[in-house]
Scaffold this motif. Structure first.
Motif, short mmCIF file in Angstrom:
data_model
loop_
_atom_site.label_atom_id
_atom_site.label_comp_id
_atom_site.label_asym_id
_atom_site.label_seq_id
_atom_site.Cartn_x
_atom_site.Cartn_y
_atom_site.Cartn_z
N GLY A 1 0.81 -1.20 0.00
CA GLY A 1 0.00 0.00 0.00
C GLY A 1 0.84 1.25 0.00
O GLY A 1 2.04 1.23 -0.29
N ALA A 2 0.19 2.32 0.37
CA ALA A 2 0.84 3.63 0.39
C ALA A 2 0.45 4.34 1.67
O ALA A 2 -0.50 3.96 2.35
CB ALA A 2 0.43 4.44 -0.82
N GLY A 3 1.21 5.35 1.99
CA GLY A 3 0.93 6.15 3.17
C GLY A 3 1.59 7.50 3.03
O GLY A 3 2.19 7.82 2.00
N ARG A 4 1.47 8.26 4.10
CA ARG A 4 2.03 9.61 4.08
C ARG A 4 2.59 9.92 5.46
O ARG A 4 1.98 9.61 6.49
CB ARG A 4 0.96 10.62 3.70
CG ARG A 4 1.46 12.03 3.63
CD ARG A 4 0.40 12.94 3.01
NE ARG A 4 0.81 14.32 3.10
CZ ARG A 4 1.58 14.92 2.21
NH1 ARG A 4 2.02 14.25 1.16
NH2 ARG A 4 1.91 16.19 2.34
N ILE A 5 3.76 10.57 5.46
CA ILE A 5 4.38 11.01 6.71
C ILE A 5 4.00 12.47 6.91
O ILE A 5 4.22 13.31 6.04
CB ILE A 5 5.91 10.86 6.66
CG1 ILE A 5 6.31 9.42 6.37
CG2 ILE A 5 6.54 11.34 7.97
CD1 ILE A 5 7.78 9.22 6.05
N VAL A 6 3.44 12.75 8.06
CA VAL A 6 3.11 14.13 8.45
C VAL A 6 3.75 14.33 9.82
O VAL A 6 3.42 13.64 10.78
CB VAL A 6 1.59 14.35 8.51
CG1 VAL A 6 1.29 15.76 8.99
CG2 VAL A 6 0.95 14.11 7.15
N GLY A 7 4.69 15.28 9.87
CA GLY A 7 5.43 15.49 11.12
C GLY A 7 6.30 14.28 11.38
O GLY A 7 7.16 13.92 10.58
N ASN A 8 6.04 13.60 12.51
CA ASN A 8 6.81 12.39 12.83
C ASN A 8 5.93 11.14 12.82
O ASN A 8 6.26 10.14 13.42
CB ASN A 8 7.51 12.56 14.19
CG ASN A 8 6.52 12.71 15.33
OD1 ASN A 8 5.33 12.95 15.12
ND2 ASN A 8 7.01 12.58 16.55
N THR B 1 -1.07 3.46 12.11
CA THR B 1 -0.19 4.63 12.16
C THR B 1 1.06 4.25 12.93
O THR B 1 1.03 3.40 13.83
CB THR B 1 -0.87 5.83 12.85
OG1 THR B 1 -1.23 5.46 14.17
CG2 THR B 1 -2.09 6.30 12.08
N PHE B 2 2.17 4.89 12.56
CA PHE B 2 3.46 4.63 13.19
C PHE B 2 4.11 5.97 13.48
O PHE B 2 4.34 6.76 12.56
CB PHE B 2 4.34 3.80 12.25
CG PHE B 2 3.73 2.48 11.89
CD1 PHE B 2 3.97 1.35 12.66
CD2 PHE B 2 2.90 2.36 10.78
CE1 PHE B 2 3.39 0.14 12.33
CE2 PHE B 2 2.31 1.15 10.45
CZ PHE B 2 2.56 0.04 11.22
N THR B 3 4.40 6.23 14.76
CA THR B 3 4.99 7.51 15.17
C THR B 3 6.44 7.28 15.60
O THR B 3 6.72 6.42 16.45
CB THR B 3 4.18 8.13 16.33
OG1 THR B 3 2.83 8.26 15.91
CG2 THR B 3 4.74 9.47 16.73
N MET B 4 7.35 8.04 15.00
CA MET B 4 8.77 7.93 15.32
C MET B 4 9.03 8.45 16.73
O MET B 4 8.63 9.56 17.08
CB MET B 4 9.61 8.72 14.31
CG MET B 4 11.11 8.58 14.47
SD MET B 4 11.75 6.91 14.20
CE MET B 4 11.52 6.73 12.44
N GLN B 5 9.69 7.63 17.54
CA GLN B 5 10.01 7.98 18.92
C GLN B 5 11.45 8.49 19.01
O GLN B 5 12.27 8.20 18.13
CB GLN B 5 9.85 6.74 19.82
CG GLN B 5 8.45 6.15 19.82
CD GLN B 5 7.42 7.15 20.31
OE1 GLN B 5 7.48 7.61 21.45
NE2 GLN B 5 6.48 7.52 19.44
#
Length: 191
Positions: free
Chosen positions: A143-150, A164-168
């Motif tokens: 699939g596809a996705g988009r990074i917004v902020g982190n 969703t995956f948030t960079m720590q």
């Protein structure tokens, strides 16, 4: 024994006799000792000219440590997954998502994320694999996705899940997986 009639003859012949008559050869009768002797001589010559073979070596014992087969409830990415390194124009905060990640949701549901490409605008292509989650069987989806902020947000997966995956700060991803009104969370580490 088969008998056939020759066109200009009144007498019936066996096939051997008819063949000899048509071809004009004088052959030994089919049950003659000379034909049997010839066959035996041929068989013996064939046996004597066969190459010698050495017996195969005895089988080696299996190694003591054998990897266990993958459990059917685990998340498994396609072996042909290829990560394309981000280009020079991709911001470092987006490039940090590139690669293969693995973790557990709620400590028991396995997931794997392969971020295949990252563009300079934050668009990504991914392959996501999930293990057994509640009543849903393991699967994998591109699939596809988009990074917004982190935060990387994937498009809806084929099983209806949103992820969703948030960079720590420690370089891991905090994952959230919502499916059928239930939300699962966990931590994913780079593989």
């Amino acid at each position: 024994m088969r008998y056939i009639k020759l066109p200009k003859q009144r007498k019936a012949y066996c096939f051997y006799c008819a063949f000899r008559k048509v071809v004009g050869l004088r052959l030994a009768p089919p049950n003659s000792p000379s034909i049997m002797f010839g066959f035996v001589a041929f068989a013996l010559a064939a046996c004597q000219s066969a190459p010698e073979t050495t017996p195969p070596p005895p089988p080696q014992p299996a190694p003591a440590v054998v990897a266990a087969p993958a459990s059917p409830d685990l998340a498994v990415l396609d072996q042909t997954v290829a990560i394309t390194p981000p280009g020079k124009g991709v911001p470092a905060r987006y490039a940090a998502f590139s690669g293969i990640w693995a973790g557990r949701l709620d400590g028991m549901y396995e997931g794997k994320l392969a971020v295949l490409t990252v563009s300079s605008g934050g668009q990504v292509t991914v392959s996501y694999a999930w293990g057994d989650v509640a009543d849903y069987k393991p699967g994998v989806a591109d699939g596809a996705g988009r990074i917004v902020g982190n935060t990387l947000k994937l498009g809806r997966l084929p099983n209806g899940a949103d992820a969703t995956f948030t960079m720590q700060p420690d370089g891991t991803l905090a994952a959230t997986y919502a499916l059928a009104g239930q939300t699962y969370s966990g931590s994913f580490a780079r593989q």
